[in-house]
Design a protein around this motif. Structure first.
Motif, PDB file in Angstrom:
ATOM      1  N   CYS A   1       0.835  -1.231   0.114  1.00 54.18           N
ATOM      2  CA  CYS A   1      -0.071  -0.122   0.130  1.00 54.18           C
ATOM      3  C   CYS A   1       0.925   1.213   0.172  1.00 54.18           C
TER       4      CYS A   1
ATOM      5  N   THR B   1       1.262   4.112  -2.777  1.00 55.82           N
ATOM      6  CA  THR B   1       0.956   5.525  -2.668  1.00 55.82           C
ATOM      7  C   THR B   1       2.267   6.273  -3.004  1.00 55.82           C
TER       8      THR B   1
ATOM      9  N   LEU C   1      -6.733   2.880   5.441  1.00 59.08           N
ATOM     10  CA  LEU C   1      -5.564   2.281   5.024  1.00 59.08           C
ATOM     11  C   LEU C   1      -4.480   1.772   6.058  1.00 59.08           C
TER      12      LEU C   1
ATOM     13  N   SER D   1      -0.809   0.594   6.912  1.00 61.80           N
ATOM     14  CA  SER D   1      -0.004   1.822   6.445  1.00 61.80           C
ATOM     15  C   SER D   1       0.257   2.949   7.867  1.00 61.80           C
TER      16      SER D   1
ATOM     17  N   TYR E   1      -4.472  -2.069   5.849  1.00 61.35           N
ATOM     18  CA  TYR E   1      -3.055  -2.165   5.256  1.00 61.35           C
ATOM     19  C   TYR E   1      -1.816  -2.053   6.116  1.00 61.35           C
TER      20      TYR E   1
END
Length: 689
Positions: free
Chosen positions: A260, A264, A309, A315, A313
């Protein structure tokens, strides 16, 4: 012709110092007013502010810089190892104080990537020594963004008895304590340098050193941000060789990269670089730069928040950013003592960048700045904010260029920028909770484009000056591979060594006459120069002092093809042999010549000149060794019946020769030994019998 020297009146330095002291210690209303207006330049220019002419440009540039400052402040907090709120405090207070005390109309003072990096390195080192974990990738505490919740989020508590603080303090508390103590000490150094007028220190930081330092630090910054780009959790490296160690850890843990974060980062970098390139290409058509960083941050925050996120994920996100102001606090004295040495290079770098940018834009827009007042301004931009949980500041080139391109006229624009930051501090900061750290890392890396592009300039730099290129390479390498502070020191020392070496082994040459003129030039560099019969003209292109004395003599003997000491020894040896033959009653020499013919043999065939002219036009000064060297030459060549004539000496060299007794006690032979031009010396030598 003979020129008479002016008689200079001797100045009584004691009386001059006492007069200056009395004048500076006297206090009158007018003097007090002038002092206040000099210390706060805003009192001079603000009453003369042309509102209708300046206000639109100042407001526009202030808004643009404020919009740029917010994402940069949040991003640069990663470099400093601090929470984003402290970067916002720094940006707010620096703009207000420089508005009051600065003399430049255009520079943008605030957070700067190199300064943030230097602060971060000290903070990380002290955190490690205090026993804290440098891993900043822990899951952020949720909250409403208030200061109370933020203080409770310091999960690691540590009793700081090692530095004399008898209170429990978390990692964040200790980190900002180190940063404020470092900032306060840097500001104190800058104010002291201003009081004692030590601005000349900046002269030892050449353009090559500053460029090399910035490029090396940029490589370190880039390396430190890679882990955020790809979302891996590795320990923050400390000490020398941080760049190499970090890259080793990155490749060891590359398999743990967060997909992720990688996606990004790729999208953000493409968008940011594309926008920057388009902005550079069409900057003449755009009225103001595109706020790309702000747009990226807003969009990325919305995507991260609604896409969850962090939860889905894993993140890494910025976390809670509190609103409002933390109560001011005096920096800890014991912490200042720990980081006093680290604050010195920080103070010098901050001052040098600020003054150099101020002078550059003052020259461009035809006004003057006061370097000493700039020292005070940047010093108090560090001292006062350190009480309000801020860290070190400096002028930044990129933001200053944006200010000038958007119509900035005065530091009113700085106040407008501070108001934008204040708006974020009071109301908008909690909205950035879900902002991914990889987005901030992208903003930092893209902002390094200018410094990293210096690598493209290396061939052109090498073509202009090889020594300066070598200084740049050494400074860049040391700053990147060792540490930024060591890199700066290595750059200064190496640059000075280059200067010393260049004066130790300067260019030397024998000169020839330009045909049908009275001018003389290097015989090895120019064609069709005439050799002057019976005269050698020697040029030495450096001061003559103890370090290059031997090189001076070797070059002189090599170019003239005559070492007077060896020749004198050879003659003595020859005369000794002749005397031995005469004592034995043999009136024939070893060569089979008579005594009368022997006299001819005493003058060697290789001596093809009767006068030596030394061109002193490039000799800026002589020390005692230099004077003694010239006296030694005069004596040695005189023993061979060769006269030594000096030409084009400057007054300080002449005074040194007089004090050293080169011309004798009464200076009677001075007019026959010293000439104002090479041609005069050559004409005199030709007329000699």
């Amino acid at each position: 012709f003979h020129m008479e020297r002016k008689t200079h009146v001797k100045i009584n330095r004691k009386e001059v110092m006492l007069a200056k002291l009395r004048k500076s210690c006297s206090c009158t209303p007018q003097k007090l007013k002038n002092f206040l207006m000099d210390f706060f330049p805003v009192l001079r220019w603000l009453p003369k502010y042309r509102c209708k002419e300046y206000i639109w440009g100042d407001v526009m540039s202030g808004l643009v810089i404020g919009i740029i400052l917010v994402p940069q402040a949040i991003a640069y907090s990663l470099l400093a190892g601090l929470k984003p709120i402290y970067s916002l405090y720094t940006s707010f207070f620096a703009n207000i104080i420089y508005f009051l005390m600065g003399t430049s109309r255009h520079v943008s003072v605030g957070i700067f990537s190199l300064i943030s990096l230097m602060v971060g390195q000290v903070v990380d080192r002290e955190l490690l020594l205090a026993g804290f974990d440098l891993n900043d990738d822990a899951t952020p505490a949720s909250g409403d963004g208030s200061l109370q919740n933020d203080n409770l989020s310091n999960t690691t508590a540590f009793n700081l008895t090692i530095v004399g603080i008898n209170a429990e303090c978390g990692k964040e508390c200790y980190a900002i304590g180190i940063a404020t103590a470092l900032t306060f000490m840097a500001g104190v150094y800058q104010v002291l340098m201003g009081i004692f007028r030590l601005g000349f220190i900046s002269m030892y930081l050449s353009e090559s050193i500053l460029d090399g330092f910035a490029t090396g630090a940029s490589l370190t910054i880039l390396t430190a941000q890679v882990k955020y780009l790809i979302g891996i959790k590795i320990p923050r490296s400390q000490g020398h060789g941080m760049l190499v160690i970090t890259w080793i850890n990155i490749f060891r843990n590359i398999s743990q990269a967060n997909l992720c974060d990688v996606i990004t980062s790729a999208i953000c970098i493409v968008v940011l670089v594309t926008a920057k390139e388009l902005g550079d290409r069409y900057k003449h058509k755009l009225k103001f730069p595109l706020p790309t960083e702000l747009v990226v941050i807003v969009v990325a925050t919305l995507v991260s928040h609604y896409g969850k996120l962090n939860e889905v994920y894993a993140s890494s996100v910025s976390g809670a950013i509190p609103t409002g102001f933390i109560p001011p606090k005096v920096p800890e004295l014991n912490l200042m003592l720990r980081i006093a040495l680290d604050a010195l290079p920080l103070a010098i770098v901050s001052f040098v960048f600020t003054v150099s940018l101020s002078e550059m834009f003052a020259k461009k827009y035809a006004y003057t700045i006061r370097a000493n007042q700039e020292m005070f301004a940047v010093g108090f931009c560090n001292i006062i904010p350190s009480f309000f949980h801020s860290f070190a500041t400096s002028a930044a080139l990129a933001k200053t260029l944006v200010k000038t391109s958007t119509g900035c006229q005065t530091q009113i624009s700085g106040v407008i920028s501070a108001m934008v930051v204040l708006l974020v501090l009071l109301f908008l900061a909690p909205l950035f909770y879900s902002l991914q750290k990889c987005v901030l890392a992208c903003i930092i890396i893209v902002s390094l484009r200018g410094a990293l592009r210096k690598f493209r300039d290396v061939p052109a730099r090498y073509h202009v000056n090889k020594v300066d290129t070598l200084v740049w390479v050494v400074t860049t390498s040391a700053s990147a591979l060792v540490s930024t502070e060591i890199g700066l020191l290595v750059g200064i020392v190496f640059s000075m060594l280059c200067i010393i070496v260049r004066t130790q082994r300067p260019r030397t040459a024998l000169l020839g006459q330009i045909q049908e003129t009275s001018f003389y030039e290097d015989d090895s560099e120019y064609e069709n120069l005439s050799t002057v019969p019976k005269v050698k003209i020697f040029r030495f292109e450096a001061p003559l002092y103890y370090a290059n004395r031997n090189y001076f003599l070797k070059s002189l003997y090599r170019l003239t093809n005559l070492d007077p000491n060896l020749e004198a020894a050879r003659r003595k040896k020859y005369e000794k042999k002749e005397k031995q033959h005469l004592k034995k009653g043999n009136h024939r020499t070893a060569n089979g010549l008579g005594i009368g013919e022997t006299t001819l043999q005493l003058v060697p065939k290789q001596i093809d000149f009767q006068a030596l002219v030394i061109d002193c036009s490039s000799i800026s000064f002589l020390d005692t060794t230099g004077v003694n060297t010239l006296k030694e030459i005069l004596k040695d060549y005189k023993n061979l019946n060769i006269s030594v004539l000096l030409a084009c000496c400057n007054p300080s060299v002449i005074d040194s020769l007089k004090r050293g007794g080169y011309f004798g006690k009464d200076f009677g032979c001075m007019q026959e030994m010293l000439f104002y031009s090479i041609h005069n010396a050559v004409v005199f030598a030709k007329d000699q019998k």
